[in-house]
Design a protein around this motif. Structure first.
Motif, PDB file in Angstrom:
ATOM      1  N   GLN A 129       0.835  -1.213   0.000  1.00 30.56           N
ATOM      2  CA  GLN A 129       0.000   0.000   0.000  1.00 30.56           C
ATOM      3  C   GLN A 129       0.860   1.250   0.000  1.00 30.56           C
ATOM      4  O   GLN A 129       0.569   2.236  -0.721  1.00 30.56           O
ATOM      5  CB  GLN A 129      -0.948  -0.030   1.216  1.00 30.56           C
ATOM      6  CG  GLN A 129      -2.006  -1.120   1.106  1.00 30.56           C
ATOM      7  CD  GLN A 129      -2.890  -1.224   2.345  1.00 30.56           C
ATOM      8  OE1 GLN A 129      -3.920  -1.870   2.302  1.00 30.56           O
ATOM      9  NE2 GLN A 129      -2.495  -0.611   3.448  1.00 30.56           N
ATOM     10  N   LYS A 130       1.914   1.247   0.783  1.00 35.49           N
ATOM     11  CA  LYS A 130       2.808   2.422   0.798  1.00 35.49           C
ATOM     12  C   LYS A 130       3.473   2.621  -0.561  1.00 35.49           C
ATOM     13  O   LYS A 130       3.596   3.749  -1.053  1.00 35.49           O
ATOM     14  CB  LYS A 130       3.867   2.249   1.882  1.00 35.49           C
ATOM     15  CG  LYS A 130       3.317   2.362   3.302  1.00 35.49           C
ATOM     16  CD  LYS A 130       4.417   2.156   4.336  1.00 35.49           C
ATOM     17  CE  LYS A 130       3.851   2.258   5.751  1.00 35.49           C
ATOM     18  NZ  LYS A 130       4.912   2.011   6.775  1.00 35.49           N
ATOM     19  N   ASP A 131       3.876   1.501  -1.179  1.00 37.98           N
ATOM     20  CA  ASP A 131       4.526   1.595  -2.491  1.00 37.98           C
ATOM     21  C   ASP A 131       3.559   2.107  -3.552  1.00 37.98           C
ATOM     22  O   ASP A 131       3.941   2.886  -4.445  1.00 37.98           O
ATOM     23  CB  ASP A 131       5.076   0.229  -2.910  1.00 37.98           C
ATOM     24  CG  ASP A 131       6.280  -0.193  -2.065  1.00 37.98           C
ATOM     25  OD1 ASP A 131       6.847   0.674  -1.379  1.00 37.98           O
ATOM     26  OD2 ASP A 131       6.618  -1.395  -2.088  1.00 37.98           O
ATOM     27  N   GLN A 132       2.289   1.659  -3.491  1.00 39.64           N
ATOM     28  CA  GLN A 132       1.300   2.118  -4.469  1.00 39.64           C
ATOM     29  C   GLN A 132       1.081   3.626  -4.369  1.00 39.64           C
ATOM     30  O   GLN A 132       1.020   4.338  -5.383  1.00 39.64           O
ATOM     31  CB  GLN A 132      -0.035   1.374  -4.270  1.00 39.64           C
ATOM     32  CG  GLN A 132      -0.042  -0.042  -4.782  1.00 39.64           C
ATOM     33  CD  GLN A 132      -1.389  -0.698  -4.565  1.00 39.64           C
ATOM     34  OE1 GLN A 132      -2.042  -0.509  -3.533  1.00 39.64           O
ATOM     35  NE2 GLN A 132      -1.825  -1.485  -5.546  1.00 39.64           N
ATOM     36  N   VAL A 133       0.955   4.120  -3.199  1.00 36.24           N
ATOM     37  CA  VAL A 133       0.742   5.564  -3.000  1.00 36.24           C
ATOM     38  C   VAL A 133       1.952   6.347  -3.484  1.00 36.24           C
ATOM     39  O   VAL A 133       1.837   7.400  -4.137  1.00 36.24           O
ATOM     40  CB  VAL A 133       0.444   5.855  -1.517  1.00 36.24           C
ATOM     41  CG1 VAL A 133       0.420   7.365  -1.269  1.00 36.24           C
ATOM     42  CG2 VAL A 133      -0.867   5.215  -1.094  1.00 36.24           C
ATOM     43  N   LYS A 134       3.124   5.843  -3.173  1.00 37.10           N
ATOM     44  CA  LYS A 134       4.352   6.554  -3.505  1.00 37.10           C
ATOM     45  C   LYS A 134       4.640   6.554  -4.999  1.00 37.10           C
ATOM     46  O   LYS A 134       5.123   7.560  -5.558  1.00 37.10           O
ATOM     47  CB  LYS A 134       5.514   5.910  -2.745  1.00 37.10           C
ATOM     48  CG  LYS A 134       6.829   6.643  -2.907  1.00 37.10           C
ATOM     49  CD  LYS A 134       7.896   5.981  -2.043  1.00 37.10           C
ATOM     50  CE  LYS A 134       9.223   6.726  -2.177  1.00 37.10           C
ATOM     51  NZ  LYS A 134      10.300   6.108  -1.338  1.00 37.10           N
ATOM     52  N   ASP A 146      -4.670   9.620  -6.960  1.00 33.64           N
ATOM     53  CA  ASP A 146      -4.819   9.604  -5.495  1.00 33.64           C
ATOM     54  C   ASP A 146      -5.368   8.240  -5.098  1.00 33.64           C
ATOM     55  O   ASP A 146      -6.448   7.836  -5.543  1.00 33.64           O
ATOM     56  CB  ASP A 146      -5.776  10.700  -5.047  1.00 33.64           C
ATOM     57  CG  ASP A 146      -5.188  12.093  -5.258  1.00 33.64           C
ATOM     58  OD1 ASP A 146      -3.943  12.208  -5.218  1.00 33.64           O
ATOM     59  OD2 ASP A 146      -5.967  13.038  -5.477  1.00 33.64           O
ATOM     60  N   ILE A 147      -4.624   7.528  -4.270  1.00 32.31           N
ATOM     61  CA  ILE A 147      -4.993   6.158  -3.891  1.00 32.31           C
ATOM     62  C   ILE A 147      -5.298   6.129  -2.400  1.00 32.31           C
ATOM     63  O   ILE A 147      -4.522   6.653  -1.577  1.00 32.31           O
ATOM     64  CB  ILE A 147      -3.873   5.163  -4.226  1.00 32.31           C
ATOM     65  CG1 ILE A 147      -3.587   5.188  -5.737  1.00 32.31           C
ATOM     66  CG2 ILE A 147      -4.259   3.761  -3.803  1.00 32.31           C
ATOM     67  CD1 ILE A 147      -2.441   4.302  -6.161  1.00 32.31           C
ATOM     68  N   SER A 148      -6.422   5.493  -2.065  1.00 32.42           N
ATOM     69  CA  SER A 148      -6.823   5.348  -0.662  1.00 32.42           C
ATOM     70  C   SER A 148      -7.311   3.912  -0.416  1.00 32.42           C
ATOM     71  O   SER A 148      -7.678   3.200  -1.357  1.00 32.42           O
ATOM     72  CB  SER A 148      -7.928   6.347  -0.308  1.00 32.42           C
ATOM     73  OG  SER A 148      -9.084   6.122  -1.113  1.00 32.42           O
ATOM     74  N   PHE A 149      -7.324   3.552   0.841  1.00 31.20           N
ATOM     75  CA  PHE A 149      -7.711   2.181   1.209  1.00 31.20           C
ATOM     76  C   PHE A 149      -8.732   2.240   2.346  1.00 31.20           C
ATOM     77  O   PHE A 149      -8.574   3.022   3.288  1.00 31.20           O
ATOM     78  CB  PHE A 149      -6.482   1.386   1.667  1.00 31.20           C
ATOM     79  CG  PHE A 149      -5.322   1.451   0.709  1.00 31.20           C
ATOM     80  CD1 PHE A 149      -5.249   0.614  -0.380  1.00 31.20           C
ATOM     81  CD2 PHE A 149      -4.309   2.400   0.895  1.00 31.20           C
ATOM     82  CE1 PHE A 149      -4.184   0.685  -1.267  1.00 31.20           C
ATOM     83  CE2 PHE A 149      -3.241   2.476   0.024  1.00 31.20           C
ATOM     84  CZ  PHE A 149      -3.181   1.625  -1.068  1.00 31.20           C
ATOM     85  N   THR A 190      -9.741  -0.619  -2.754  1.00 32.93           N
ATOM     86  CA  THR A 190      -8.670   0.315  -3.118  1.00 32.93           C
ATOM     87  C   THR A 190      -9.242   1.291  -4.148  1.00 32.93           C
ATOM     88  O   THR A 190      -9.631   0.878  -5.257  1.00 32.93           O
ATOM     89  CB  THR A 190      -7.468  -0.431  -3.701  1.00 32.93           C
ATOM     90  OG1 THR A 190      -6.969  -1.356  -2.729  1.00 32.93           O
ATOM     91  CG2 THR A 190      -6.360   0.548  -4.099  1.00 32.93           C
ATOM     92  N   ARG A 191      -9.295   2.551  -3.802  1.00 35.74           N
ATOM     93  CA  ARG A 191      -9.860   3.577  -4.713  1.00 35.74           C
ATOM     94  C   ARG A 191      -8.720   4.371  -5.352  1.00 35.74           C
ATOM     95  O   ARG A 191      -7.836   4.898  -4.657  1.00 35.74           O
ATOM     96  CB  ARG A 191     -10.795   4.504  -3.967  1.00 35.74           C
ATOM     97  CG  ARG A 191     -11.291   5.689  -4.796  1.00 35.74           C
ATOM     98  CD  ARG A 191     -12.451   6.390  -4.115  1.00 35.74           C
ATOM     99  NE  ARG A 191     -13.649   5.544  -4.125  1.00 35.74           N
ATOM    100  CZ  ARG A 191     -14.820   5.934  -3.596  1.00 35.74           C
ATOM    101  NH1 ARG A 191     -14.930   7.121  -3.007  1.00 35.74           N
ATOM    102  NH2 ARG A 191     -15.857   5.116  -3.632  1.00 35.74           N
ATOM    103  N   SER A 192      -8.801   4.450  -6.687  1.00 33.25           N
ATOM    104  CA  SER A 192      -7.819   5.244  -7.451  1.00 33.25           C
ATOM    105  C   SER A 192      -8.566   6.280  -8.290  1.00 33.25           C
ATOM    106  O   SER A 192      -9.412   5.915  -9.122  1.00 33.25           O
ATOM    107  CB  SER A 192      -6.987   4.330  -8.370  1.00 33.25           C
ATOM    108  OG  SER A 192      -6.275   3.376  -7.632  1.00 33.25           O
ATOM    109  N   VAL A 193      -8.271   7.534  -8.078  1.00 35.63           N
ATOM    110  CA  VAL A 193      -8.903   8.624  -8.844  1.00 35.63           C
ATOM    111  C   VAL A 193      -7.788   9.518  -9.389  1.00 35.63           C
ATOM    112  O   VAL A 193      -6.714   9.650  -8.774  1.00 35.63           O
ATOM    113  CB  VAL A 193      -9.869   9.452  -7.975  1.00 35.63           C
ATOM    114  CG1 VAL A 193     -11.032   8.597  -7.503  1.00 35.63           C
ATOM    115  CG2 VAL A 193      -9.140  10.067  -6.795  1.00 35.63           C
ATOM    116  N   PRO A 194      -8.002  10.113 -10.570  1.00 38.58           N
ATOM    117  CA  PRO A 194      -6.967  10.984 -11.138  1.00 38.58           C
ATOM    118  C   PRO A 194      -6.617  12.131 -10.190  1.00 38.58           C
ATOM    119  O   PRO A 194      -7.494  12.706  -9.536  1.00 38.58           O
ATOM    120  CB  PRO A 194      -7.598  11.506 -12.433  1.00 38.58           C
ATOM    121  CG  PRO A 194      -8.633  10.472 -12.784  1.00 38.58           C
ATOM    122  CD  PRO A 194      -9.154   9.977 -11.472  1.00 38.58           C
ATOM    123  N   ALA A 195      -5.343  12.413 -10.102  1.00 43.15           N
ATOM    124  CA  ALA A 195      -4.899  13.494  -9.224  1.00 43.15           C
ATOM    125  C   ALA A 195      -5.289  14.850  -9.774  1.00 43.15           C
ATOM    126  O   ALA A 195      -5.448  15.820  -9.017  1.00 43.15           O
ATOM    127  CB  ALA A 195      -3.386  13.421  -9.030  1.00 43.15           C
TER     128      ALA A 195
END
Length: 596
Positions: A487-492, A498-501, A530-535
């Motif tokens: 999870q830390k690697d995905q965010v980084k 923007d990734i959240s869990f 796991t939510r991924s939305v464009p920054a």
């Protein structure tokens, strides 16, 4: 007179002997007794209740006759009653006046075909007739269920036979008494035929006879009465020359009154079946996991434990069926083949996998399920439903031990696999609560006797995976470490998104069983999104082939929610313990991907 008495004694003795022998031959009772029940078959189910088998402790034969094919199944009395439920049925309840007694209960005219139900310890198929030797599978009350296919009437022509009491205790007594009377009569006859000898030179006054048979007077010098010779004795009138023979062993009245032997009392120990988890030694597995050593059960566990709801033979059969269904479905990528034996999130995960593999042939196949060997097990003792069974298996295609959780929702449903989790390195599978192999269920919200309630324990793990919370309460494990690192690697690494869990516990999936130390094991599914939305507005989020197969698109400008199921198997310490919550086994599977 004595001769007549002796003859009478011999006659009575011979009659007694003849009567005793006749009791053992001509009048001997039959070796087997039987009782039958016959009635017009109308109900779809016939139940032979436990009272019927009480006619004999060791040997009871059940004979059934029917028109066509039928099933004979054996199950615990409570389980059979639960399966019958509201169905019309005939109950054979016991014996009265040498006949089987039965009652007919009105109800549903049709039931599902009972063949293959996981409730049955054993079952037999027959056509026309069947001879069954009754043997109780284990302690407790057991019943027999008879049925055809659930639609046609069940057999009602039943005969029960058992060894009859052929003992005739008076027979031996009559034979012995008769023999003694015969011996006594013979002895008296011999004595009565012996001549009555008179002592020479000892003529009695008044009994002297002359040559002509008359009485002669004799003058005797000396004292008025001559003494008898020392070697002869006068026999008083009316007394026998010899005494009658005495019965052997009567010289000492006390000894003669004692019992000739002791009556032995044989105590039969109750048999019980231990689950495989009660192995006497610990087994170290390839992955570093450990099966439990024998442990003493806590007093609380002993008080609440009962008989396991599944016997060893049943569990083996169930696991074979589960593994066969999963293997066939995985090979055909057909979720329909899973339905009979897989349910809940475990079914959803495999359905998603089949969809992904249909779109992307390079996608990994799901982890196979091994039927055995069964290394350990925990079986619920709860009489109600749903019921839970946990096994640990290790197969050739899956050398890492799996914790497999099975659930039976109701009496007429079979057990279905709700989770198959790999044991983590260094973990130990907990010991069942008692030596009987059974373990009581634990209420999900109950914290009494536990460090945490089952619901609270799974929620703590979910929060720990999300944010690292409760780090000091949950034992260090490789699954948590890997998830938090990913999870830390995905965010980084994803600067454009923007990734959240967020995680939530599927409370309907939870089940818990008591352990030997007073703690509990808990199983449940955690829904991980796991939510991924464009920054930035107008930016695009690219989807991996697996996500695209489920979402139907390769990319999105709005965002995507990817859902995983995380199955966890935990050990909760007993109240007052300073131990940490332990993650024993885990499994993670992709469930869905939805565009926003």
């Amino acid at each position: 007179m004595r001769f007549k008495i002796s003859v009478a004694l011999m006659v009575i003795g011979l009659l007694a002997i003849a009567l005793g022998i006749a009791q053992r031959t001509v009048w001997a009772p039959p070796e087997r007794a039987s009782a039958s029940y016959t009635a017009d078959a109308t109900a779809p189910v016939t139940v032979i209740e436990p009272e019927v088998f009480g006619v004999h402790e060791e040997e009871v034969d059940v004979s059934v006759e029917a028109d066509g094919d039928f099933l004979l199944a054996i199950g615990r009395a409570g389980d059979v009653d639960a399966w019958v439920g509201e169905a019309a049925h005939t109950s054979l309840t016991g014996m009265e006046d040498g006949q089987l007694q039965g009652t007919v209960t009105e109800g549903d005219a049709k039931v599902p075909n009972p063949a293959g139900s996981d409730l049955w310890v054993s079952e037999e198929q027959a056509e026309g007739s069947l001879e069954h030797r009754w043997v109780a599978p284990a302690d407790g009350e057991w019943s027999i269920l008879l049925a055809s296919d659930g639609s046609a009437p069940a057999p009602t022509n039943v005969t029960v036979t058992w060894p009859n009491d052929t003992s005739v205790p008076w027979s031996l007594a009559l034979i012995i008494l008769g023999a003694l009377l015969v011996v006594l009569g013979v002895a008296m006859a011999v004595v009565s035929r012996r001549p009555n000898r008179q002592t020479p030179g000892n003529d009695s006054p008044g009994n002297d006879s002359g040559p002509s048979g008359g009485t002669a007077k004799r003058t005797v010098a000396g004292p008025a009465t001559a003494p008898l010779a020392e070697t002869d004795a006068a026999v008083p009138a009316g007394r026998a020359d010899d005494t009658a023979p005495t019965r052997p062993g009567m010289e000492n009245p006390e000894e003669g009154s004692r019992s000739s032997g002791r009556r032995s009392l044989m105590v039969r120990p109750a048999l019980g079946l231990r689950a495989a988890a009660a192995a006497g030694t610990a087994v170290v597995l390839a992955a570093g996991t450990v099966l439990p050593a024998q442990a003493a059960a806590s007093p609380e566990a002993e008080e609440t434990a009962g008989s396991p709801v599944v016997q060893e033979s049943q569990l083996t059969r169930i696991m074979d069926s589960v593994a066969a269904s999963v293997s066939a479905a995985d090979k055909a990528r057909d979720a329909g083949k899973l339905e009979p034996r897989v349910g809940g999130a475990a079914l959803t995960v495999r359905e998603a996998n089949y969809t992904v593999r249909a779109e992307n042939g390079k996608a990994a196949a799901p982890v196979p399920v091994a039927a055995g060997p069964i290394l350990a097990s925990m079986v619920s003792t709860s009489e109600g439903w749903p019921r839970t069974v946990v096994t640990v298996t290790e197969g050739e295609d899956n050398p890492v031990p799996q914790v497999i959780v099975l659930t039976q929702q109701d009496p007429r449903s079979n057990y279905r696999m709700m989770g198959a989790m790999q044991m983590l390195p260094g973990t130990t599978f907990p010991q069942v609560s008692t030596e009987t192999g059974g373990t009581p269920a634990v209420p999900l919200e109950a914290e009494e006797g536990l460090l945490y309630s089952p619901q609270a324990a799974v929620k703590m793990v979910a929060e720990n995976l999300d944010s690292g919370k409760h780090q000091n309460k949950i034992g260090k494990n490789t699954f948590s470490d890997q998830i938090q690192k990913i999870q830390k690697d995905q965010v980084k690494s994803n600067k454009s998104a923007d990734i959240s869990f967020r995680r939530s516990v599927d409370n309907k999936s939870l089940s818990a069983l008591r352990t030997a130390d007073g703690g509990a094991v808990v199983f449940g599914h955690i829904k991980s999104v796991t939510r991924s939305v464009p920054a930035e507005a107008g930016a695009t989020v690219e989807l991996s082939p697996e996500f695209a197969a489920l979402a139907g698109e390769d990319s999105t400008t709005e965002g995507v929610d990817v859902t995983y199921s995380e199955a966890v198997f935990l050990r909760v310490p007993p109240a007052g313990s300073d131990e940490e919550l332990t993650v024993v086994g885990v499994a993670q599977g992709l469930v869905d991907a939805k565009l926003k």
